[in-house]
Motif scaffolding. Structure first.
Motif, PDB file in Angstrom:
ATOM      1  N   LEU A  39      13.344  -5.858  -3.421  1.00 28.63           N
ATOM      2  CA  LEU A  39      12.029  -6.192  -2.875  1.00 28.63           C
ATOM      3  C   LEU A  39      11.440  -5.089  -2.004  1.00 28.63           C
ATOM      4  O   LEU A  39      10.272  -5.171  -1.614  1.00 28.63           O
ATOM      5  CB  LEU A  39      12.124  -7.483  -2.044  1.00 28.63           C
ATOM      6  CG  LEU A  39      12.605  -8.733  -2.769  1.00 28.63           C
ATOM      7  CD1 LEU A  39      12.679  -9.902  -1.792  1.00 28.63           C
ATOM      8  CD2 LEU A  39      11.718  -9.058  -3.939  1.00 28.63           C
ATOM      9  N   ILE A  40      12.217  -4.073  -1.700  1.00 27.78           N
ATOM     10  CA  ILE A  40      11.796  -3.072  -0.714  1.00 27.78           C
ATOM     11  C   ILE A  40      10.481  -2.405  -1.095  1.00 27.78           C
ATOM     12  O   ILE A  40       9.552  -2.351  -0.280  1.00 27.78           O
ATOM     13  CB  ILE A  40      12.902  -2.027  -0.477  1.00 27.78           C
ATOM     14  CG1 ILE A  40      14.076  -2.682   0.255  1.00 27.78           C
ATOM     15  CG2 ILE A  40      12.371  -0.831   0.309  1.00 27.78           C
ATOM     16  CD1 ILE A  40      15.303  -1.799   0.392  1.00 27.78           C
ATOM     17  N   ASP A  41      10.366  -1.871  -2.287  1.00 31.27           N
ATOM     18  CA  ASP A  41       9.160  -1.110  -2.649  1.00 31.27           C
ATOM     19  C   ASP A  41       7.895  -1.945  -2.520  1.00 31.27           C
ATOM     20  O   ASP A  41       6.901  -1.508  -1.934  1.00 31.27           O
ATOM     21  CB  ASP A  41       9.265  -0.558  -4.070  1.00 31.27           C
ATOM     22  CG  ASP A  41      10.297   0.554  -4.193  1.00 31.27           C
ATOM     23  OD1 ASP A  41      10.647   1.152  -3.156  1.00 31.27           O
ATOM     24  OD2 ASP A  41      10.735   0.831  -5.317  1.00 31.27           O
ATOM     25  N   ARG A  42       7.929  -3.166  -3.050  1.00 36.49           N
ATOM     26  CA  ARG A  42       6.728  -4.003  -2.984  1.00 36.49           C
ATOM     27  C   ARG A  42       6.448  -4.492  -1.573  1.00 36.49           C
ATOM     28  O   ARG A  42       5.290  -4.547  -1.147  1.00 36.49           O
ATOM     29  CB  ARG A  42       6.836  -5.163  -3.970  1.00 36.49           C
ATOM     30  CG  ARG A  42       6.766  -4.652  -5.417  1.00 36.49           C
ATOM     31  CD  ARG A  42       6.765  -5.753  -6.438  1.00 36.49           C
ATOM     32  NE  ARG A  42       8.005  -6.496  -6.348  1.00 36.49           N
ATOM     33  CZ  ARG A  42       8.119  -7.779  -6.646  1.00 36.49           C
ATOM     34  NH1 ARG A  42       7.092  -8.472  -7.047  1.00 36.49           N
ATOM     35  NH2 ARG A  42       9.280  -8.377  -6.545  1.00 36.49           N
ATOM     36  N   ALA A  43       7.486  -4.825  -0.824  1.00 27.60           N
ATOM     37  CA  ALA A  43       7.274  -5.280   0.558  1.00 27.60           C
ATOM     38  C   ALA A  43       6.705  -4.154   1.410  1.00 27.60           C
ATOM     39  O   ALA A  43       5.787  -4.377   2.208  1.00 27.60           O
ATOM     40  CB  ALA A  43       8.584  -5.804   1.156  1.00 27.60           C
ATOM     41  N   VAL A  44       7.221  -2.954   1.251  1.00 19.40           N
ATOM     42  CA  VAL A  44       6.736  -1.808   2.025  1.00 19.40           C
ATOM     43  C   VAL A  44       5.288  -1.488   1.641  1.00 19.40           C
ATOM     44  O   VAL A  44       4.460  -1.215   2.508  1.00 19.40           O
ATOM     45  CB  VAL A  44       7.676  -0.595   1.822  1.00 19.40           C
ATOM     46  CG1 VAL A  44       7.043   0.694   2.309  1.00 19.40           C
ATOM     47  CG2 VAL A  44       8.998  -0.837   2.531  1.00 19.40           C
TER      48      VAL A  44
END
Length: 182
Positions: A39-44
């Motif tokens: 989820l990191i890329d989309r959350a960031v």
């Protein structure tokens, strides 16, 4: 049905460009800690867009709170600021250099929205499903290979041609080589 407690992370900040970078790193680290690396890329991306909107548009100040809440099936990221004006999604012109942030948040999230909090401001949020699984890597196609032939299938004439091309009967010294590479 068993109830699982949620996990939360809250960060207060001034939505200034240098602080936005710090919040991106905090979001990444927290998601790694929760084992939600996918989820990191989309959350960031989403939190960057929401904080940029606070930086560009929020009045009277740039103070805001970022909150992440991880439930069993989704991650909710929200940004609360003191500006009561709700965001507007614009149709950006093709050559425009701004105006696409909320459209990107909408495109990459499961859901998103904004809710007023009276004169105290507003909250803009988005959700990401936690059940996202990475697609297994697709192996590159294997090139077609000519079928192997058994030794018996090689015609003897092919070996005779090689023997005549190279004089196997005379011994010649091998060319000199240097002992040091280069």
């Amino acid at each position: 049905m068993i109830s699982h407690p949620s996990r939360q992370c809250t960060v207060e900040l001034q939505a200034l460009p240098s602080r936005i970078g710090q919040v991106r790193r905090i979001v990444s680290a927290q998601l790694r800690y929760w084992h939600m690396d996918l989820l990191i890329d989309r959350a960031v991306l989403g939190v960057t867009e929401l904080l940029t909107n606070v930086h560009l548009h929020a009045r009277p100040d740039k103070t805001c709170t970022v909150e992440m809440e991880l439930l069993l099936d989704r991650l909710t990221v929200s940004v609360r600021d003191h500006d009561p004006h709700l965001p507007v999604v614009d149709d950006a012109e093709p050559l425009a250099t701004c105006g696409r942030g909320l459209a990107m948040v909408a495109a990459m999230s499961e859901s998103w929205g904004a809710r007023p909090e009276g004169e105290a401001g507003k909250v803009v949020w988005f959700t990401l499903p936690t059940s996202v699984t990475a697609a297994p890597p697709v192996p590159p196609p294997v090139p077609a290979r000519a079928p192997r032939r058994l030794v018996e299938e090689v015609p003897a004439a092919a070996f005779a041609e090689v023997e005549h091309a190279v004089d196997l009967g005379s011994r010649q010294p091998a060319p000199a080589r240097r002992g040091v590479a280069g």
